[in-house]
Structures are given as structure tokens and as C-alpha cells.
Write a protein that holds these residues in place. Structure first.
Motif, PDB file in Angstrom:
ATOM      1  N   ILE A 166       2.935   8.690   0.930  1.00 40.12           N
ATOM      2  CA  ILE A 166       3.238   9.537  -0.221  1.00 40.12           C
ATOM      3  C   ILE A 166       2.811  10.961   0.140  1.00 40.12           C
ATOM      4  CG2 ILE A 166       2.775  10.014  -2.651  1.00 40.12           C
ATOM      5  CD1 ILE A 166       4.300   7.416  -2.187  1.00 40.12           C
ATOM      6  N   TYR A 167       3.779  11.870   0.184  1.00 42.61           N
ATOM      7  CA  TYR A 167       3.500  13.253   0.543  1.00 42.61           C
ATOM      8  C   TYR A 167       3.494  14.128  -0.700  1.00 42.61           C
ATOM      9  CZ  TYR A 167       4.778  11.546   5.195  1.00 42.61           C
ATOM     10  OH  TYR A 167       4.859  10.835   6.362  1.00 42.61           O
ATOM     11  N   GLY A 168       2.720  15.197  -0.647  1.00 37.98           N
ATOM     12  CA  GLY A 168       2.690  16.129  -1.767  1.00 37.98           C
ATOM     13  C   GLY A 168       1.425  16.956  -1.749  1.00 37.98           C
ATOM     14  N   ASN A 169       1.177  17.662  -2.814  1.00 39.49           N
ATOM     15  CA  ASN A 169      -0.047  18.424  -2.998  1.00 39.49           C
ATOM     16  C   ASN A 169      -0.975  17.572  -3.842  1.00 39.49           C
ATOM     17  OD1 ASN A 169      -2.099  20.103  -3.878  1.00 39.49           O
ATOM     18  ND2 ASN A 169      -0.772  21.856  -4.256  1.00 39.49           N
ATOM     19  N   ILE A 170      -2.082  17.130  -3.285  1.00 44.72           N
ATOM     20  CA  ILE A 170      -2.956  16.188  -3.974  1.00 44.72           C
ATOM     21  C   ILE A 170      -3.421  16.713  -5.322  1.00 44.72           C
ATOM     22  CG2 ILE A 170      -5.082  17.012  -2.895  1.00 44.72           C
ATOM     23  CD1 ILE A 170      -4.177  13.375  -3.815  1.00 44.72           C
ATOM     24  N   VAL A 214       0.816  -1.204   0.000  1.00 47.67           N
ATOM     25  CA  VAL A 214       0.000   0.000   0.000  1.00 47.67           C
ATOM     26  C   VAL A 214       0.857   1.265   0.000  1.00 47.67           C
ATOM     27  CG1 VAL A 214      -1.706   1.352   1.286  1.00 47.67           C
ATOM     28  CG2 VAL A 214      -1.886  -1.144   1.232  1.00 47.67           C
ATOM     29  N   LYS A 215       0.565   2.146  -0.936  1.00 45.77           N
ATOM     30  CA  LYS A 215       1.101   3.501  -0.905  1.00 45.77           C
ATOM     31  C   LYS A 215      -0.080   4.406  -0.583  1.00 45.77           C
ATOM     32  CE  LYS A 215       5.002   2.849  -4.033  1.00 45.77           C
ATOM     33  NZ  LYS A 215       5.826   3.446  -5.102  1.00 45.77           N
ATOM     34  N   VAL A 216       0.039   5.190   0.474  1.00 42.87           N
ATOM     35  CA  VAL A 216      -1.096   5.994   0.923  1.00 42.87           C
ATOM     36  C   VAL A 216      -0.740   7.476   0.914  1.00 42.87           C
ATOM     37  CG1 VAL A 216      -0.434   5.584   3.338  1.00 42.87           C
ATOM     38  CG2 VAL A 216      -2.735   6.402   2.809  1.00 42.87           C
ATOM     39  N   PHE A 217      -1.623   8.273   0.344  1.00 45.54           N
ATOM     40  CA  PHE A 217      -1.395   9.712   0.323  1.00 45.54           C
ATOM     41  C   PHE A 217      -1.716  10.286   1.695  1.00 45.54           C
ATOM     42  CE2 PHE A 217      -2.378  14.135  -0.182  1.00 45.54           C
ATOM     43  CZ  PHE A 217      -1.377  14.579  -1.028  1.00 45.54           C
ATOM     44  N   VAL A 218      -0.770  11.046   2.252  1.00 48.30           N
ATOM     45  CA  VAL A 218      -0.986  11.700   3.547  1.00 48.30           C
ATOM     46  C   VAL A 218      -0.491  13.135   3.465  1.00 48.30           C
ATOM     47  CG1 VAL A 218      -0.899   9.614   4.963  1.00 48.30           C
ATOM     48  CG2 VAL A 218       1.213  10.791   4.400  1.00 48.30           C
ATOM     49  N   ARG A 219      -1.111  13.983   4.256  1.00 42.21           N
ATOM     50  CA  ARG A 219      -0.739  15.406   4.224  1.00 42.21           C
ATOM     51  C   ARG A 219       0.385  15.736   5.179  1.00 42.21           C
ATOM     52  NH1 ARG A 219      -6.570  17.957   4.990  1.00 42.21           N
ATOM     53  NH2 ARG A 219      -6.783  16.039   6.179  1.00 42.21           N
ATOM     54  N   ASN A 220       0.532  14.965   6.247  1.00 47.20           N
ATOM     55  CA  ASN A 220       1.598  15.238   7.203  1.00 47.20           C
ATOM     56  C   ASN A 220       1.919  13.974   7.993  1.00 47.20           C
ATOM     57  OD1 ASN A 220      -0.299  15.119   9.491  1.00 47.20           O
ATOM     58  ND2 ASN A 220      -1.049  17.071   8.707  1.00 47.20           N
ATOM     59  N   GLN A 221       3.010  14.021   8.736  1.00 50.29           N
ATOM     60  CA  GLN A 221       3.468  12.849   9.479  1.00 50.29           C
ATOM     61  C   GLN A 221       2.472  12.406  10.536  1.00 50.29           C
ATOM     62  OE1 GLN A 221       5.997  11.025   8.662  1.00 50.29           O
ATOM     63  NE2 GLN A 221       5.797   9.587  10.376  1.00 50.29           N
TER      64      GLN A 221
END
Length: 213
Positions: free
Chosen positions: A56-60, A27-34
Motif C-alpha cells: 500500500i503506497y501513499g503518504n502515511i 497482509v497489506k503492508v504500507f511501504v514508501r517505495n518499491q
């Protein structure tokens, strides 16, 4: 097999991630912060699964900030959704339901990711007076018209430990209030979050669910 999931920090998302890991799916999961990522890890019962999950961090809305990390992904699962808008925070139905979906679909096309699983809602319609329903419907159509191996999920009320609906009902009952939908004859279709999460993880590898709504 590896999936990329958006909306993984939510009630349904956390349960889905655990179900995916139980099936041996990376699983790779998009998250906004730690902090958000830590909340996902704390919900995973089997600690050995930690090696199979990657944040996975970034601007969605800006795929350029994270798209390179998705090159080995087989499936995209979009669970992003809100039940109320917070315009000052940039959280509107248009942005969360439609624009995020469009971004993810465009990523899937660019990277050649055929499998796309989209969380929608029961009763969506372009004719609805609700912006929630309209944006969910438009997101569905973009997925269906653009991707090759799509699956659309339309659950009604999702119940389970930690869910907002379950908390609301519990608090109302504690206050001596027993809610009755409509005139008491109104039909609802609640589903367990565990059942829903298990179906989502099943759909990742099931050809039977391709092009099904």
C-alpha cells in the motif's frame, strides 16, 4: 482475514509479516517505495505467499492517499517506531510515534476496523524525561481510549538475526568489549524477534489478548 501493517519493512515487521502469512492471514503492508517492498519480499521464505501480500503506497500522514485500499481490512497492526530522531527528514518521535498512531486509529474508526494492535515499549510514562517514552505513552492512550479491541505490546530488547541490538553486541564483542548494563545487576528482559512476531500474529485472532497490555 486481512491485516494492514505499518512498520513492516523493519526488523520486527518483516518477521511479523512472515508469521502472519504462515497463519494464512492476508497482509497489506504500507511501504514508501518499491525498493522497500522488494526488501520485504526477499525476507519471505515461501515464495507462494507472494500472492497473499499487497503493498500500500501513499503518504502515511494523509489517509486520503490510501484509505480506499483498506476497506476489507480486519485488523491494523502499528509497529512504526524510531530510536533516534532525524528532524531534517521529518522523523521525530512526535510524528512517528504519536501522529502516525493517531492517523491509523482515525482510519480504523472511519472504516469500522475494531481490532488494533499497537507496538509500544517497556517503561513508557508521561512523567518520563525522554521524548521517546512520552510519545509512546501518548500513542498508547490514544489507542486505548479510541478503539474497541486494542492490544498494547511493550517489549524490551528484541534480539535476533538482522536486529540492530544484536549487530551492536556482536561488533562490540569482536572488538574485545563485553557490555554490562549499569552496575552489572541491572535486569533486562530480552525477547526473541521470532517469539514476538509469532505472538503478534497470534493476537490477531485471539480474543484473549483483547484489551490487554
Amino acid at each position: 482475514m486481512t491485516v494492514f501493517i505499518v512498520g513492516g519493512t523493519g526488523f520486527i515487521g518483516k518477521n511479523t509479516i512472515e508469521s502472519l502469512l504462515n497463519r494464512g492471514i492476508n497482509v497489506k503492508v504500507f511501504v514508501r517505495n518499491q525498493e522497500k517492498y522488494e526488501s520485504i519480499l526477499s525476507s519471505i521464505k515461501v515464495k507462494s505467499f507472494y500472492s497473499k501480500i499487497e503493498p500500500i503506497y501513499g503518504n502515511i500522514f494523509s489517509a486520503e492517499t490510501y484509505i480506499k485500499k483498506l476497506e476489507n481490512v480486519d485488523t491494523i497492526i502499528n509497529l512504526a517506531g524510531i530510536i533516534r530522531e532525524y528532524p531534517k527528514k521529518g522523523q521525530t518521535f512526535e510524528k512517528v510515534h504519536y501522529e502516525i498512531t493517531k492517523t491509523l486509529v482515525d482510519i480504523s474508526l472511519k472504516l469500522g476496523i475494531k481490532r488494533f494492535i499497537q507496538m509500544s515499549a517497556l517503561g513508557v510514562s508521561i512523567k518520563s524525561d525522554s521524548s521517546y517514552m512520552k510519545t509512546k505513552y501518548r500513542a498508547e492512550r490514544y489507542v486505548i481510549e479510541s478503539t474497541e479491541e486494542w492490544t498494547i505490546l511493550r517489549p524490551s530488547i528484541v534480539i535476533g538475526k538482522g536486529g540492530e541490538f544484536t549487530k551492536m553486541i556482536k561488533n562490540m564483542i569482536k572488538a574485545g568489549i563485553v557490555p554490562i548494563p549499569g552496575d552489572g545487576n541491572y535486569k533486562i528482559k530480552p525477547i526473541s524477534v521470532t517469539t514476538l512476531a509469532n505472538f503478534i500474529s497470534f493476537a490477531v485472532t485471539s480474543k484473549e489478548t483483547i484489551k490487554k497490555e
